[in-house]
Design a protein around this motif. Structure first.
Motif, short mmCIF file in Angstrom:
data_model
loop_
_atom_site.label_atom_id
_atom_site.label_comp_id
_atom_site.label_asym_id
_atom_site.label_seq_id
_atom_site.Cartn_x
_atom_site.Cartn_y
_atom_site.Cartn_z
N GLN A 47 -8.11 1.86 18.11
CA GLN A 47 -8.52 0.71 17.30
C GLN A 47 -7.92 0.78 15.91
O GLN A 47 -7.41 -0.22 15.38
CB GLN A 47 -10.05 0.64 17.23
CG GLN A 47 -10.71 0.28 18.55
CD GLN A 47 -12.20 0.57 18.55
OE1 GLN A 47 -12.82 0.75 17.50
NE2 GLN A 47 -12.79 0.61 19.74
N TRP A 48 -7.97 1.95 15.30
CA TRP A 48 -7.35 2.13 13.98
C TRP A 48 -5.86 1.80 14.04
O TRP A 48 -5.32 1.14 13.17
CB TRP A 48 -7.53 3.56 13.51
CG TRP A 48 -8.90 3.89 13.01
CD1 TRP A 48 -9.87 3.03 12.61
CD2 TRP A 48 -9.45 5.22 12.87
NE1 TRP A 48 -11.00 3.72 12.22
CE2 TRP A 48 -10.77 5.06 12.36
CE3 TRP A 48 -8.97 6.49 13.10
CZ2 TRP A 48 -11.60 6.16 12.09
CZ3 TRP A 48 -9.78 7.58 12.83
CH2 TRP A 48 -11.07 7.41 12.34
N ALA A 49 -5.21 2.29 15.09
CA ALA A 49 -3.77 2.08 15.21
C ALA A 49 -3.43 0.61 15.35
O ALA A 49 -2.51 0.10 14.71
CB ALA A 49 -3.22 2.88 16.39
N ASN A 50 -4.16 -0.09 16.19
CA ASN A 50 -3.88 -1.51 16.42
C ASN A 50 -4.12 -2.35 15.17
O ASN A 50 -3.45 -3.37 14.97
CB ASN A 50 -4.73 -2.03 17.58
CG ASN A 50 -4.20 -1.60 18.93
OD1 ASN A 50 -3.00 -1.64 19.17
ND2 ASN A 50 -5.07 -1.17 19.82
N ARG A 51 -5.05 -1.90 14.33
CA ARG A 51 -5.31 -2.62 13.09
C ARG A 51 -4.47 -2.12 11.93
O ARG A 51 -4.54 -2.68 10.83
CB ARG A 51 -6.81 -2.51 12.74
CG ARG A 51 -7.73 -3.20 13.74
CD ARG A 51 -9.12 -3.39 13.16
NE ARG A 51 -9.79 -2.10 12.90
CZ ARG A 51 -10.74 -1.57 13.68
NH1 ARG A 51 -11.12 -2.20 14.78
NH2 ARG A 51 -11.30 -0.42 13.35
N GLY A 52 -3.68 -1.07 12.17
CA GLY A 52 -2.84 -0.52 11.11
C GLY A 52 -3.63 0.12 10.00
O GLY A 52 -3.15 0.22 8.86
N GLU A 53 -4.84 0.61 10.30
CA GLU A 53 -5.72 1.13 9.27
C GLU A 53 -5.50 2.62 8.99
O GLU A 53 -6.02 3.13 8.00
CB GLU A 53 -7.18 0.92 9.67
CG GLU A 53 -7.59 -0.55 9.77
CD GLU A 53 -9.02 -0.69 10.23
OE1 GLU A 53 -9.64 0.32 10.58
OE2 GLU A 53 -9.52 -1.84 10.24
N ASP A 54 -4.81 3.31 9.87
CA ASP A 54 -4.69 4.76 9.77
C ASP A 54 -3.29 5.16 10.22
O ASP A 54 -2.91 4.95 11.37
CB ASP A 54 -5.76 5.41 10.67
CG ASP A 54 -5.82 6.92 10.54
OD1 ASP A 54 -4.78 7.58 10.74
OD2 ASP A 54 -6.91 7.45 10.26
N GLU A 55 -2.51 5.71 9.30
CA GLU A 55 -1.12 6.06 9.61
C GLU A 55 -1.03 7.11 10.71
O GLU A 55 -0.13 7.06 11.57
CB GLU A 55 -0.41 6.56 8.35
CG GLU A 55 -0.21 5.49 7.29
CD GLU A 55 0.44 6.03 6.03
OE1 GLU A 55 0.62 7.28 5.94
OE2 GLU A 55 0.76 5.23 5.13
N CYS A 56 -1.95 8.06 10.71
CA CYS A 56 -1.93 9.10 11.74
C CYS A 56 -2.26 8.52 13.12
O CYS A 56 -1.71 8.96 14.13
CB CYS A 56 -2.90 10.21 11.38
SG CYS A 56 -2.41 11.19 9.95
N ALA A 57 -3.14 7.54 13.16
CA ALA A 57 -3.47 6.88 14.43
C ALA A 57 -2.27 6.11 14.95
O ALA A 57 -2.00 6.11 16.17
CB ALA A 57 -4.66 5.95 14.25
#
Length: 340
Positions: free
Chosen positions: A237-247
């Motif tokens: 979810q973080w990755a899809n929203r671009g909220e977390d670079e590591c995700a």
């Protein structure tokens, strides 16, 4: 003829009654697997519910379940991997009043469902490929990593199970080499593709990205992950929203390594009928799969041109296990008609 199909999972099981030729189920139920002491109790509960609708006698049944299938036909039995259950085809057949029963591994059911999926339910990652009829290969990340081949005899596909998901992970660049070193320390030695290409793989990849300082995590990441019922889903979810670079890095690695292993499977089986990346997980990271998987699939040196002719399909459907079990039951039904 009435058909019973089932997708038996460690958490939930789906059972459905179909009539040959009808696209939709006549009756379907999703039941909490761990609420039942065994499969017989679950089946009895389902049949009681179905009986209120008077659907008629079940002629053929097929079930996909996680675990190795021992024996064939009426002698088949499965010790479930994630449940304290043993399923026996002969016993189930007796409970169903003499129905013919087939048991298959859940990955084989997913593969059969993917092969039977309509074109409008697939995503073609390789538009330059030449669609053809022939052998097929299926790779399906889930709780683990399933891989299987499907031999085509000119009329239908026959499954050839494997444990290919447990093969050694092979890095393709310096970052992946660092990932291998990190995971060897994390798991105490051998690192299979399943350690990466599975639900828990997202957490491992995320931890590596943070360990290697490849990006910045979202503020309060540790607390959110600890509180989450499914940390792996939170990473995606973080990755899809671009909220977390590591995700984002974790999901890119997942998609690229998935494409590379799909290419390895293609080289080992030459599936002119295509390679199918199947299951619900890939749907959760579809933007990354579109971005990364094909390039890695084709990154095979002198054999890139050959792989470029193979279809690479994504079937991101959580219903494939049930669809595959139904397909197997229909094949068994056809065989029954021929015998008669």
């Amino acid at each position: 003829m009435m058909i019973l199909a089932g997708d038996i999972g460690g958490t939930r099981s789906r059972l459905a009654l179909f009539v040959a030729g009808e696209p939709a189920a006549r009756f379907e139920q999703t039941l909490p697997s761990r609420d039942y002491a065994g499969f017989a109790a679950m089946l009895s509960s389902f049949l009681e519910l179905a009986g209120r609708h008077d659907h008629g006698r079940i002629e053929v049944a097929a079930f996909g379940i996680a675990g190795p299938v021992q024996g064939e036909g009426d002698a088949a039995r499965v010790q479930a991997t994630n449940l304290p259950w043993t399923l026996e085809a002969a016993t189930i057949g007796q409970a169903l009043g003499g129905a013919r029963v087939r048991l298959i591994n859940d990955l084989i059911a997913v593969g059969l469902g993917a092969l039977a999926s309509p074109l409008d339910r697939r995503v073609n990652l390789n538009p330059e490929a030449t669609p053809a009829t022939g052998h097929a290969a299926v790779i399906a990340p889930g709780t683990g990593l399933g891989e299987a081949l499907f031999f085509h005899d000119g009329d239908r596909h026959h499954p050839m199970p494997s444990e290919g998901g447990h093969c050694d992970f092979g890095p393709n660049d310096e970052r992946e080499a660092a990932l291998l070193s990190y995971l060897r320390g994390r798991f105490g030695g051998h690192v299979s593709y399943e350690r990466i290409l599975s639900g828990d793989g997202f957490s491992s990849l995320y931890a590596f990205a943070r360990h290697a300082e490849l990006g910045r995590p979202t503020p309060g990441a540790d607390g959110q992950l600890s509180a989450a019922s499914d940390p792996n889903a939170l990473v995606t979810q973080w990755a899809n929203r671009g909220e977390d670079e590591c995700a984002v890095i974790a999901c890119r690695l997942f998609a690229r390594i998935l494409g590379a292993e799909a290419g390895n499977l293609a080289l080992k089986s030459l599936p002119t009928g295509g390679v199918f990346i199947a299951g619900a997980i890939v749907g959760h990271i579809m933007p990354f799969v579109r971005e990364q998987a094909l390039e890695a699939f084709l990154d095979k040196g002198r054999f890139a041109t050959m792989l470029g002719r193979l279809p690479l399909w994504v079937v991101a459907d959580g219903n494939l296990g049930l669809a595959g079990a139904r397909r197997l039951a229909e094949q068994e039904m056809d065989s029954t008609r021929v015998e008669r």
